[in-house]
Design an enzyme around this catalytic site. Structure first.
Site, mmCIF file in Angstrom:
data_model
loop_
_atom_site.group_PDB
_atom_site.id
_atom_site.type_symbol
_atom_site.label_atom_id
_atom_site.label_comp_id
_atom_site.label_asym_id
_atom_site.label_seq_id
_atom_site.Cartn_x
_atom_site.Cartn_y
_atom_site.Cartn_z
ATOM 1 N N ASP A 74 49.751 62.584 1.017
ATOM 2 C CA ASP A 74 48.846 61.825 0.172
ATOM 3 C C ASP A 74 49.884 60.893 -0.232
ATOM 4 O O ASP A 74 50.125 60.810 0.611
ATOM 5 C CB ASP A 74 47.579 62.229 -1.558
ATOM 6 C CG ASP A 74 48.527 62.377 -2.131
ATOM 7 O OD1 ASP A 74 49.593 62.838 -1.837
ATOM 8 O OD2 ASP A 74 47.892 63.154 -3.103
ATOM 9 N N SER A 75 48.708 59.764 -0.865
ATOM 10 C CA SER A 75 49.917 58.553 -1.616
ATOM 11 C C SER A 75 51.175 58.559 -1.595
ATOM 12 O O SER A 75 51.764 57.709 -1.737
ATOM 13 C CB SER A 75 48.819 57.654 -1.789
ATOM 14 O OG SER A 75 47.956 57.486 -1.067
ATOM 15 N N HIS A 84 46.679 51.037 2.411
ATOM 16 C CA HIS A 84 45.887 50.666 0.894
ATOM 17 C C HIS A 84 46.107 49.338 1.164
ATOM 18 O O HIS A 84 47.621 48.621 1.169
ATOM 19 C CB HIS A 84 47.798 51.133 0.075
ATOM 20 C CG HIS A 84 47.905 52.969 0.199
ATOM 21 N ND1 HIS A 84 48.624 52.426 1.364
ATOM 22 C CD2 HIS A 84 47.196 53.889 -0.557
ATOM 23 C CE1 HIS A 84 49.129 54.196 1.168
ATOM 24 N NE2 HIS A 84 48.099 54.411 0.174
#
Length: 187
Positions: free
Chosen positions: A100-101, A60
């Site tokens: 996912d995140s 990120h």
């Protein structure tokens, strides 16, 4: 659950005519580019060699309030097929799923095209290209299939590749840029 089923049915109905036409080996569309794309996909599906995918890291980069609170360990895996042309470049079909995140399962699948440098040092080459396909996320339209097209790059040593893509910030969808990394082994 009911809304998700309706969305999935709508997507299936929209794609069914193309899938039915391609499944019987016909790629005779009125537009040349569509026929060419269909032929590439059919060649990979019919004559391609199998691949194994292992996912692992989502960086990120910026734009996030607290990037440390997001899941960077995007563990997952999947399978695919590739077909290599006479210049060593590849057409690829793939499907995999990863965390996912937010540690929710995110599936992704589609078609990729990679161009490679000539191998050096006993089999090391660099690749670049694109992929186009679909993904789905729990936090974006509750798993409604979303189309995407992204660049890809890779470092390949013989049959093993480290691959990556860059996912740009899209207002209203995500808050920042992400670099996503995975591995591929060609059987």
């Amino acid at each position: 659950m009911k809304k998700t089923l309706v969305k999935a049915l709508a997507v299936w109905m929209a794609c069914a005519p193309f899938a039915a036409r391609a499944s019987d080996g016909r790629c005779d569309y009125k537009q040349d580019w569509l026929s060419s794309a269909c032929e590439r996909v059919m060649r990979v599906a019919r004559d391609g060699t199998w691949d194994l995918y292992l996912t692992g890291y989502g960086w990120h980069i910026d734009g996030y309030d607290d990037p440390g609170s997001l899941n960077a360990n995007s563990w997952g895996g999947g399978a695919g097929k590739h077909w290599t042309d006479m210049n060593g470049n590849q057409d690829i079909l793939f499907a995999f799923a990863f965390l996912d995140s937010h540690k929710n399962i995110q599936p992704i699948g589609g078609y990729a095209r990679q161009w490679y440098t000539k191998p050096v040092l006993g089999g090391l080459s660099l690749g670049g290209g694109y992929f186009a396909g679909f993904t789905a996320r729990s936090d974006v339209a509750h798993y409604l299939p979303l189309p995407l097209a992204l660049p890809i790059g890779s470092v390949r040593y013989r049959r093993a590749s480290a691959m990556a893509t860059f996912i740009p910030r899209i207002p209203g969808i995500n808050k920042g840029d992400v670099a996503f990394f995975w591995g591929r082994y060609e059987f």
